[in-house]
Write a protein that holds these residues in place. Structure first.
Motif, PDB file in Angstrom:
ATOM      1  N   MET A   1     -57.895 -34.900  46.214  1.00  0.00           N
ATOM      2  CA  MET A   1     -57.699 -33.560  46.594  1.00  0.00           C
ATOM      3  C   MET A   1     -57.582 -33.725  48.192  1.00  0.00           C
ATOM      4  O   MET A   1     -58.116 -34.485  49.067  1.00  0.00           O
ATOM      5  N   ASN A   2     -56.520 -32.847  48.686  1.00  0.00           N
ATOM      6  CA  ASN A   2     -55.923 -32.892  50.076  1.00  0.00           C
ATOM      7  C   ASN A   2     -56.686 -31.666  50.857  1.00  0.00           C
ATOM      8  O   ASN A   2     -56.432 -30.600  50.695  1.00  0.00           O
ATOM      9  N   ILE A   3     -57.961 -32.188  51.643  1.00  0.00           N
ATOM     10  CA  ILE A   3     -58.755 -30.969  52.082  1.00  0.00           C
ATOM     11  C   ILE A   3     -58.277 -31.149  53.861  1.00  0.00           C
ATOM     12  O   ILE A   3     -58.325 -31.961  54.380  1.00  0.00           O
ATOM     13  N   GLY A   4     -57.927 -29.972  54.184  1.00  0.00           N
ATOM     14  CA  GLY A   4     -57.318 -29.755  55.866  1.00  0.00           C
ATOM     15  C   GLY A   4     -57.649 -28.373  55.846  1.00  0.00           C
ATOM     16  O   GLY A   4     -57.932 -27.373  55.084  1.00  0.00           O
ATOM     17  N   VAL A   5     -56.472 -27.935  56.956  1.00  0.00           N
ATOM     18  CA  VAL A   5     -56.205 -26.737  57.497  1.00  0.00           C
ATOM     19  C   VAL A   5     -55.755 -25.777  56.269  1.00  0.00           C
ATOM     20  O   VAL A   5     -56.113 -24.632  55.982  1.00  0.00           O
ATOM     21  N   SER A   6     -54.559 -26.304  55.658  1.00  0.00           N
ATOM     22  CA  SER A   6     -54.078 -25.643  54.537  1.00  0.00           C
ATOM     23  C   SER A   6     -54.983 -25.096  53.341  1.00  0.00           C
ATOM     24  O   SER A   6     -55.118 -24.279  52.759  1.00  0.00           O
ATOM     25  N   GLU A  53     -61.587 -37.378  59.152  1.00  0.00           N
ATOM     26  CA  GLU A  53     -61.843 -38.388  58.141  1.00  0.00           C
ATOM     27  C   GLU A  53     -61.972 -38.334  57.106  1.00  0.00           C
ATOM     28  O   GLU A  53     -62.556 -39.206  56.088  1.00  0.00           O
ATOM     29  N   GLY A  54     -61.995 -36.942  56.476  1.00  0.00           N
ATOM     30  CA  GLY A  54     -62.325 -36.677  55.088  1.00  0.00           C
ATOM     31  C   GLY A  54     -63.582 -36.044  54.685  1.00  0.00           C
ATOM     32  O   GLY A  54     -64.023 -35.916  53.366  1.00  0.00           O
ATOM     33  N   TRP A  55     -64.528 -36.236  55.639  1.00  0.00           N
ATOM     34  CA  TRP A  55     -65.945 -35.411  55.505  1.00  0.00           C
ATOM     35  C   TRP A  55     -65.927 -33.918  55.309  1.00  0.00           C
ATOM     36  O   TRP A  55     -65.227 -33.444  56.092  1.00  0.00           O
ATOM     37  N   VAL A  56     -66.622 -33.349  54.690  1.00  0.00           N
ATOM     38  CA  VAL A  56     -66.850 -31.920  54.450  1.00  0.00           C
ATOM     39  C   VAL A  56     -68.235 -31.516  54.396  1.00  0.00           C
ATOM     40  O   VAL A  56     -68.996 -31.979  53.818  1.00  0.00           O
ATOM     41  N   SER A  75     -69.090 -36.987  51.746  1.00  0.00           N
ATOM     42  CA  SER A  75     -68.403 -38.086  52.292  1.00  0.00           C
ATOM     43  C   SER A  75     -66.811 -38.116  51.563  1.00  0.00           C
ATOM     44  O   SER A  75     -66.766 -37.401  50.629  1.00  0.00           O
ATOM     45  N   PRO A  76     -66.019 -38.819  52.078  1.00  0.00           N
ATOM     46  CA  PRO A  76     -64.643 -38.788  51.421  1.00  0.00           C
ATOM     47  C   PRO A  76     -64.811 -39.376  50.234  1.00  0.00           C
ATOM     48  O   PRO A  76     -64.000 -38.813  49.206  1.00  0.00           O
TER      49      PRO A  76
END
Length: 97
Positions: A1-6, A53-56, A75-76
């Motif tokens: 899963m690509n987690i970011g602004v998008s 770094e992938g933390w949410v 964690s990532p």
């Protein structure tokens, strides 16, 4: 899963019609650069934080009972849990009348 602004733009923001939101960004945090979304309902405040770094993290504070009702840091390696926690987050932000 690509987690970011998008991910904020495509998966989260469309679900927030009627909520007050504030987005902010911070460079060089504990887990990299931070993208934060603060969400406010009538009696609840929620935060979703994404680190480069992938933390949410997901957090809900209920102003009526003055209690934190959700506090999750993933964690990532736990990225597969994000869809379930996101559902839990939105269910927790719904204000009962």
């Amino acid at each position: 899963m690509n987690i970011g602004v998008s991910w904020f733009d495509n998966e989260v923001m469309p679900r927030l019609d009627g909520y007050s939101t504030v987005r902010s960004s911070f460079k060089g945090g504990e887990f990299g650069d931070l993208e934060r979304l603060e969400i406010e309902a009538d009696s609840k405040m929620g935060t979703i934080e994404l680190w480069s770094e992938g933390w949410v993290s997901f957090d809900i504070f209920d102003l009526t009972i003055e209690e934190q009702t959700l506090n999750r840091l993933l964690s990532p390696d736990e990225a597969e849990l994000i869809p379930n926690i996101l559902r839990e987050f939105f269910a927790g932000m719904i204000v009962s009348t």
